[in-house]
Scaffold this motif. Sequence first.
Motif, PDB file in Angstrom:
ATOM      1  N   GLY A   1       8.325 -34.924  15.494  1.00 42.61           N
ATOM      2  CA  GLY A   1       7.885 -35.443  14.202  1.00 42.61           C
ATOM      3  C   GLY A   1       9.007 -35.863  13.266  1.00 42.61           C
ATOM      4  O   GLY A   1       8.881 -36.823  12.551  1.00 42.61           O
TER       5      GLY A   1
ATOM      6  N   LEU B   1      10.129 -34.712  10.397  1.00 43.85           N
ATOM      7  CA  LEU B   1       9.746 -34.833   8.996  1.00 43.85           C
ATOM      8  C   LEU B   1      10.826 -34.230   8.113  1.00 43.85           C
ATOM      9  O   LEU B   1      11.709 -33.511   8.591  1.00 43.85           O
TER      10      LEU B   1
ATOM     11  N   PRO C   1      11.230 -31.480   5.703  1.00 38.24           N
ATOM     12  CA  PRO C   1      10.402 -30.320   5.346  1.00 38.24           C
ATOM     13  C   PRO C   1      10.295 -30.084   3.844  1.00 38.24           C
ATOM     14  O   PRO C   1       9.260 -29.644   3.362  1.00 38.24           O
TER      15      PRO C   1
ATOM     16  N   VAL D   1       4.193 -34.912   1.041  1.00 37.07           N
ATOM     17  CA  VAL D   1       3.572 -35.840   1.989  1.00 37.07           C
ATOM     18  C   VAL D   1       3.880 -37.289   1.613  1.00 37.07           C
ATOM     19  O   VAL D   1       4.361 -38.081   2.432  1.00 37.07           O
TER      20      VAL D   1
ATOM     21  N   ASN E   1       7.521 -38.176   2.211  1.00 34.20           N
ATOM     22  CA  ASN E   1       7.797 -38.358   3.640  1.00 34.20           C
ATOM     23  C   ASN E   1       7.303 -39.726   4.108  1.00 34.20           C
ATOM     24  O   ASN E   1       7.981 -40.418   4.866  1.00 34.20           O
TER      25      ASN E   1
ATOM     26  N   ALA F   1       6.034 -30.863   3.214  1.00 36.90           N
ATOM     27  CA  ALA F   1       5.769 -31.021   4.652  1.00 36.90           C
ATOM     28  C   ALA F   1       5.877 -29.682   5.383  1.00 36.90           C
ATOM     29  O   ALA F   1       5.119 -29.417   6.312  1.00 36.90           O
ATOM     30  N   GLU F   2       6.787 -28.816   4.945  1.00 37.74           N
ATOM     31  CA  GLU F   2       6.999 -27.564   5.684  1.00 37.74           C
ATOM     32  C   GLU F   2       5.806 -26.611   5.593  1.00 37.74           C
ATOM     33  O   GLU F   2       5.691 -25.693   6.391  1.00 37.74           O
TER      34      GLU F   2
ATOM     35  N   LEU G   1       2.616 -27.698   5.769  1.00 33.33           N
ATOM     36  CA  LEU G   1       1.449 -28.293   6.432  1.00 33.33           C
ATOM     37  C   LEU G   1       1.168 -27.578   7.751  1.00 33.33           C
ATOM     38  O   LEU G   1       2.084 -27.024   8.372  1.00 33.33           O
TER      39      LEU G   1
ATOM     40  N   GLU H   1      -1.721 -31.351  10.610  1.00 29.64           N
ATOM     41  CA  GLU H   1      -1.407 -32.200   9.446  1.00 29.64           C
ATOM     42  C   GLU H   1      -0.011 -32.799   9.578  1.00 29.64           C
ATOM     43  O   GLU H   1       0.225 -33.946   9.216  1.00 29.64           O
ATOM     44  N   ARG H   2       0.884 -32.003  10.130  1.00 30.09           N
ATOM     45  CA  ARG H   2       2.259 -32.511  10.345  1.00 30.09           C
ATOM     46  C   ARG H   2       2.237 -33.691  11.315  1.00 30.09           C
ATOM     47  O   ARG H   2       2.948 -34.669  11.130  1.00 30.09           O
ATOM     48  N   GLN H   3       1.416 -33.558  12.354  1.00 32.47           N
ATOM     49  CA  GLN H   3       1.343 -34.654  13.330  1.00 32.47           C
ATOM     50  C   GLN H   3       0.730 -35.897  12.675  1.00 32.47           C
ATOM     51  O   GLN H   3       1.191 -37.014  12.905  1.00 32.47           O
TER      52      GLN H   3
END
Length: 235
Positions: A85, A87, A89, A93, A96, A132-133, A135, A139-141
């Motif tokens: 991912g 992201l 962290p 959202v 990101n 993000a960290e 999620l 949800e991260r995906q």
Amino acid sequence: MLKVEDLSVYYDGLRALHSVSLEVEDREMVCILGPNGAGKSTLLQTIAGLLEPRAGQIILGDRTIQGLPPHRVAALGLALVPEEGWLYPQMNVTENLLMGAFPKEARGQARERLDLVYRLFPRLKERRRQMAETLSGGERQMLAVGRGLMSNPRVLMLDEPSLGLAPMIIKDIMAALVRINQEEKVTVVLTEQNIFHALKISRRGYVLENGRVALAGRSEELLASEHVKKNYLGL
Ligand code: ATP
């Protein structure tokens, strides 16, 4: 749209891909299947410019792209959603997602792209201010897929988008990929160990084994093949 010809990739002298060839048509959804270590991630990373092939060609549209750095490949319209991912962290959202709108042309359309991602993944919209960290895995995906879409790609490549996720979330993600392909007209290439799901939504598939294409065909043919049934579906 995307063509890979006789691609060979090595890690420190060990060959991970042996003369792999594949072709993806404009607006097609194609899956690359295979067990752990088959070379699926290596293939996507090489196409995205993160790894340099020892031999072979990668053609996107009418351009040969092997050897180009990842940002140049991305600017030509190819986005990779990597397995982890990648992201940020400590960013929320929306932040990101905005990080994904990087080629110059995409920046001007960031607002529209954001709306599109939030339409596809209402759960992300609800959580747009969440870090993000914090999620969930699913949800991260979704966020990783959404970020890939922010660059307005012609080809979206996803490395095992269902990895480690619960069946209900996998269904949501797969449904979003179908919409991205059919409604947004984005060409989709995904790798999966979850063969059944992948073949259900794709038009064609390639089975990679030990760095080679062992089998290729239309999804319904692969689902019916003895090799796939016996080795991947446990039938
Ligand atoms: P998985 O589903 O487990 O991610 P995969 O099909 O994506 O598997 P790859 O990760 O592409 O497979 O790995 C293909 C081969 O290359 C494996 O033998 C792996 O050990 C090797 N390999 C992958 N990354 C590296 C690396 N950074 N250095 C050395 N060898 C690597």
